[in-house]
Every structure is written in structure tokens, then in C-alpha cells.
Design an enzyme around this catalytic site. Structure first.
Site, mmCIF file in Angstrom:
data_model
loop_
_atom_site.group_PDB
_atom_site.id
_atom_site.type_symbol
_atom_site.label_atom_id
_atom_site.label_comp_id
_atom_site.label_asym_id
_atom_site.label_seq_id
_atom_site.Cartn_x
_atom_site.Cartn_y
_atom_site.Cartn_z
ATOM 1 N N HIS A 1 9.636 31.926 7.037
ATOM 2 C CA HIS A 1 9.138 32.505 5.792
ATOM 3 C C HIS A 1 9.567 31.610 4.633
ATOM 4 C CE1 HIS A 1 8.308 36.447 3.410
ATOM 5 N NE2 HIS A 1 8.184 35.395 2.603
ATOM 6 N N GLU B 1 5.129 33.247 7.545
ATOM 7 C CA GLU B 1 5.005 34.374 6.624
ATOM 8 C C GLU B 1 5.125 33.888 5.191
ATOM 9 O OE1 GLU B 1 7.298 37.787 9.317
ATOM 10 O OE2 GLU B 1 8.277 36.935 7.536
ATOM 11 N N HIS C 1 11.401 43.881 10.103
ATOM 12 C CA HIS C 1 12.339 44.123 9.007
ATOM 13 C C HIS C 1 13.364 45.173 9.421
ATOM 14 C CE1 HIS C 1 13.258 43.067 4.796
ATOM 15 N NE2 HIS C 1 13.964 44.174 4.864
#
Length: 237
Positions: free
Chosen positions: A43, A70, A190
């Protein structure tokens, strides 16, 4: 079996804290795949405080499983993804100064924008996923963007589960069923951990992929990286 994609942002954070190339991000990605993980997730953020944009380019040569990038689809991010052409791009509505992802997309308000970005990625053969909260309206909105998958934002589930409330899974199960009705693939991520991953998987049978970074790397400090990856694979099987 649900695929495990390991987010290696924290390894990059450790490397960047001292400069140089220790730990070696590319070697870590190779080892993680050799240990059995079915994907690598990164990410990159605009300030490159952990994953650098060049890391994405360098990782392309060593990731032989699924490569998931991401990020917030600003122009710099879009250009990077189109250059690298990972297996999957996951769109996350991060603020520039966000410490970590903290909300899913409003897929109704941002439908036209998401539709445009997704169509560009899909024209280039890149599978798309949208980070969403477990809200039926947001799932319905996601289906109208043309995305291939959604990624359920699981922080609230993790909090509820840790507080002894397994009922926190209900909105996620409902959202997953609605996504399946629309033909959307389901990812999640998450705050998933060894403590809650088995329960989550058992209640989301359509789950295709989880992306886990912070918990997995923290657990590996105590238990060892190869051991932890195989513990996740066992719980996801």
C-alpha cells in the site's frame, strides 16, 4: 480455501527507519511466498513512508503469486498501477495524512469517479477491488461501478470480537451475501489476526482472499514468520 495475501508495509517501515536495505523487502517477499502465502500486498502512500513507489516496480519481478497494490487512486497511484500491472488493484479512500486505512468508499457519492478509474484498470487486464464498509447500500453502489470484487473493511468486527461480541460478524455476513447476489468477489482486511481469522472465515464462506499485515508481522516477532504464515493457512483451510 481463502487465499492469504501478506501485506509487507511493516517490513518496509522497519527498513526505512534505519536507511539502507535491512530488512531486504524483496527477499522478504520471496520468503513469504516460499513459506506458503498466496499473495503479496503493498500500500504505497504519497509520502512513501513505508512502501516506496520503486518497491512496487522491483517487486513485480519477484512476486510469482498474486500481487495486490492498494491505494487512493490519485494520478500518481494510477500511473504506477498501469505501469506495474499487478494481479489486483484495491482502491482505498485514504486521506494523504492517514496513518492507516480507516473507512470504506461511499460508493454512491463516488460512483462515477470509481467507475471511470475501474474501467481504465480493467482495460489493462487488472482485477479491481473496492474497500467498503459492511453496509448494504455501499455494496449495491459498488456493484454499479463495474468492480470485480469488494474488500470488506474489518476493523469494527475485530473490535467487537475482541470485546467478546461475536455478533459483530452479522453485518459482514449480510454484506457478503448481498455482494454474492451481485456477482462480486469478496476480499477482507484490517485488524484480522490469528485470534479472529478462523471465526471470520467460518462466517463468510464466500471469502476469496484476506490481506493481513500489521497483526501477522507483529505475531511473527514472537512466533516466527514461517510458522505464523502456516498458522494462518491452517485456520483459513
Amino acid at each position: 480455501m481463502t487465499k492469504l495475501s501478506v501485506n509487507i508495509n511493516k517490513i518496509a517501515t522497519l527498513r526505512n527507519s534505519r536507511g539502507g536495505n535491512v530488512p531486504d523487502l524483496l527477499k522478504s517477499a520471496i520468503d513469504i511466498q516460499d513459506f506458503g502465502a498466496e499473495g503479496i500486498t503493498i500500500h504505497p502512500r504519497p509520502d512513501e513512508r513505508h512502501i516506496r513507489y520503486q518497491d512496487a516496480r522491483d517487486l513485480k519481478a519477484v512476486v510469482h503469486t498474486e500481487f495486490n497494490i492498494e491505494g487512493n487512486p490519485i494520478k500518481k497511484f494510477i500511473d504506477l498501477v498501469l505501469e506495474v500491472k499487478p494481479t489486483q488493484v484495491t482502491l482505498v479512500p485514504d486521506a494523504v495524512d492517514a496513518i492507516t486505512s480507516n473507512a470504506g468508499w461511499d460508493t454512491v457519492k463516488n460512483r462515477d469517479f470509481l467507475k471511470e478509474v475501474i474501467s481504465e484498470f480493467k482495460r489493462n487486464g487488472i482485477r479491481t477491488s473496492i474497500f467498503v464498509d459492511p453496509v448494504i447500500g455501499m455494496i449495491e453502489g459498488a456493484a454499479l461501478t463495474g468492480t470485480d470484487r469488494i474488500e470488506l473493511y474489518t476493523e469494527e468486527f475485530a473490535k467487537e470480537y475482541a470485546n467478546g461480541n461475536p455478533g459483530g460478524i452479522t453485518p459482514y455476513a449480510d454484506a457478503a451475501r448481498k455482494a454474492t447476489e451481485f456477482g462480486l468477489g469478496i476480499n477482507a482486511g484490517h485488524d484480522l489476526s490469528l485470534d479472529n481469522i478462523k471465526f471470520f472465515k467460518e462466517n463468510i464462506p464466500e471469502l476469496l482472499e484476506v490481506s493481513i499485515g500489521h497483526a501477522l508481522i507483529a505475531e511473527s516477532l514472537y512466533l516466527g514468520l514461517e510458522n505464523v504464515i502456516n498458522m494462518y493457512l491452517n485456520k483459513l483451510s
